[in-house]
Write a protein that holds these residues in place. Structure first.
Motif, PDB file in Angstrom:
ATOM      1  N   PHE A   1       3.113  -5.115  11.253  1.00 19.36           N
ATOM      2  CA  PHE A   1       2.799  -3.785  10.749  1.00 19.36           C
ATOM      3  C   PHE A   1       3.058  -2.728  11.815  1.00 19.36           C
ATOM      4  N   ASN A   2       3.057  -1.472  11.403  1.00 21.14           N
ATOM      5  CA  ASN A   2       3.332  -0.378  12.347  1.00 21.14           C
ATOM      6  C   ASN A   2       2.215  -0.167  13.344  1.00 21.14           C
TER       7      ASN A   2
ATOM      8  N   ARG B   1      -1.444   3.745  11.979  1.00 22.64           N
ATOM      9  CA  ARG B   1      -0.158   4.071  11.376  1.00 22.64           C
ATOM     10  C   ARG B   1       0.210   3.135  10.218  1.00 22.64           C
ATOM     11  N   THR B   2      -0.778   2.328   9.780  1.00 25.20           N
ATOM     12  CA  THR B   2      -0.610   1.473   8.610  1.00 25.20           C
ATOM     13  C   THR B   2      -1.855   1.595   7.756  1.00 25.20           C
TER      14      THR B   2
ATOM     15  N   ASP C   1       4.200   9.374   3.599  1.00 22.19           N
ATOM     16  CA  ASP C   1       5.509   9.646   4.190  1.00 22.19           C
ATOM     17  C   ASP C   1       5.433  10.809   5.180  1.00 22.19           C
TER      18      ASP C   1
ATOM     19  N   GLN D   1       2.857   3.675   7.324  1.00 24.94           N
ATOM     20  CA  GLN D   1       3.307   2.557   6.500  1.00 24.94           C
ATOM     21  C   GLN D   1       2.176   2.174   5.546  1.00 24.94           C
TER      22      GLN D   1
ATOM     23  N   SER E   1      12.758   5.259  -0.560  1.00 21.18           N
ATOM     24  CA  SER E   1      12.854   4.901   0.852  1.00 21.18           C
ATOM     25  C   SER E   1      13.697   3.651   1.047  1.00 21.18           C
TER      26      SER E   1
ATOM     27  N   LEU F   1      12.890   1.727   3.667  1.00 17.71           N
ATOM     28  CA  LEU F   1      12.002   0.884   4.464  1.00 17.71           C
ATOM     29  C   LEU F   1      11.590  -0.362   3.682  1.00 17.71           C
TER      30      LEU F   1
END
Length: 404
Positions: free
Chosen positions: A30-31, A76-77, A106, A111, A151, A153
């Motif tokens: 994960f981020n 960030r997740t 976004d 994430q 996206s 991603l």
């Protein structure tokens, strides 16, 4: 993902020996190692009222602020939800309830692991029907197309939240459809739906990753009732049932296969250890009951059983215990990685305070942010200072193990 066969027994680590902390790679799935979970339940409660925790906590209208708050503490997740009952209009799909959440994530660069079915489904849809599986698959395909168009991603999804727990709770009966005696049937049906949904998503984007979260538990017989040892063992083994069925180890007629058990999410709260049949071992007690099994050993058991990417998909406490809980979680994660369990992340669930499912006037005081009414129908996000202090310390301690 690969299709390596899953054993129900422990496997050796590198060179035929148990993996050690020195052999573990830094978490990279994960981020961020720390993950925020927005309470996503949207089922019918015992009064027949449709819950929508995203709306109750005003995450739907404050999503931009909420995602900005995450990045302010290094998260960030996140786990968020696609509300099936709002989006699926019986043949067409209205993604307007989802777009503000996706746009906010976004904008913040966060994430998201998107929950596709968090206890709730469209009105009039029978869980036990073939239509349930078929409609869930169509809905999943539409969601996958929605995100593929947004996206490039790699997308992350949680197909059906807590299958084993949901089947148990619906049979008790605690959760809708309140189906006493049909827990095994519910579990199999939800696994069928999850498999159909994953296949539908892979038709759109083969890169998609899937999280399957369920509680990990420890159940023991009372000290004076050794005759209940067998019943306790059966209760405890039930924690693996959905994962085993997804992987084709159990109930092969459902169609499971190792490829479906992608990422294992372990959910852990203060009530996850008890004496059979249902007397809780008190986490709060000092000294703690010597029969309490430390979290890092439970995590190792799951890792040894499946050898799949693993993370804590839910954990938190409430009230004044929030700070102590996160301090212990950090220590247990350090211990887990110290014995070779490659934990990929920890999700604080819920990240925002939430009310009770049965009494929405009662708030649990369980989030990193408390929600305080401002008198104008807005819930202001207020960082809980004690929890925030311990969370910062937990982040620092785990960062030393390259868990950032």
């Amino acid at each position: 993902m690969g299709t390596t066969a899953i054993s129900t027994h422990a496997k050796p680590g590198l060179n035929g020996k148990p993996a050690s902390a020195a052999q573990l790679q830094p978490p990279s799935l994960f981020n961020s190692f720390w993950i925020a979970g927005f309470e996503s339940a949207c089922h019918l409660n015992s009064a027949g009222q449709r819950l929508d925790m995203i709306a109750v906590t005003q995450h739907d209208v404050q999503a931009v602020e909420d995602y900005a708050l995450l990045t302010s503490v290094g998260i960030r997740t996140a786990r968020d939800v696609v509300r099936w009952h709002l989006i699926d209009k019986g043949g067409r799909y209205d993604f307007s309830p989802l777009t503000p959440l996706a746009d906010a994530a976004d904008r913040a660069g966060v994430q998201v692991i998107w929950n596709l079915c968090h206890y709730g489904w469209p009105d009039g849809l029978d869980l036990f029907s073939a239509e349930f599986v078929e409609r869930y698959a169509r809905y999943s395909r539409a969601v996958a197309r929605y995100f593929a168009d947004r996206s490039d991603l790699v997308p992350f999804y949680a197909p059906v939240n807590e299958i084993s727990f949901f089947a148990w709770a619906a049979e008790r009966p605690i959760l809708y459809p309140f189906a006493t005696g049909r827990g095994d049937e519910i579990k199999k049906q939800l696994v069928r739906a999850a498999i159909a949904g994953m296949e539908a998503i892979w038709e759109v984007d083969r890169r998609a990753r899937f999280v399957h979260g369920d509680p990990i538990i420890h159940v023991i017989p009372p000290r004076d009732r050794p005759d209940l040892a067998g019943a306790a063992a059966i209760q405890r083994a039930a924690q693996f049932s959905a994962w085993d069925t997804l992987a084709g180890i159990e109930n092969p007629e459902v169609g499971g296969d190792p490829r479906y058990l992608d990422i294992v999410g372990t959910n852990w709260y203060h009530a996850n250890e008890w004496e059979c049949p249902d007397i809780r071992l008190r986490w709060e007690d000092e000294p703690r009951d010597e029969r309490w099994l430390p979290l890092h050993l439970l995590l190792k058991e799951v890792w040894d059983r499946y050898r799949r990417p693993i993370f804590m998909a839910e954990t938190s406490h409430f009230g004044a215990g929030r700070a102590r809980w996160i301090r212990e979680i950090a220590a247990e994660i350090c211990a887990a990685r110290g014995i070779g369990v490659p934990i990929e992340g920890v999700c604080l669930y819920p990240i925002l305070d939430r009310p009770d499912w049965e009494d929405t006037s009662h708030w649990h005081n369980s989030g990193l942010w408390d929600l305080v009414p401002d008198g104008e129908n807005r819930l202001v996000r207020v960082l809980n200072p004690e929890y925030a202090h311990e969370f910062a310390a937990a982040r620092e301690s785990l960062a030393k193990l390259q868990c950032r």
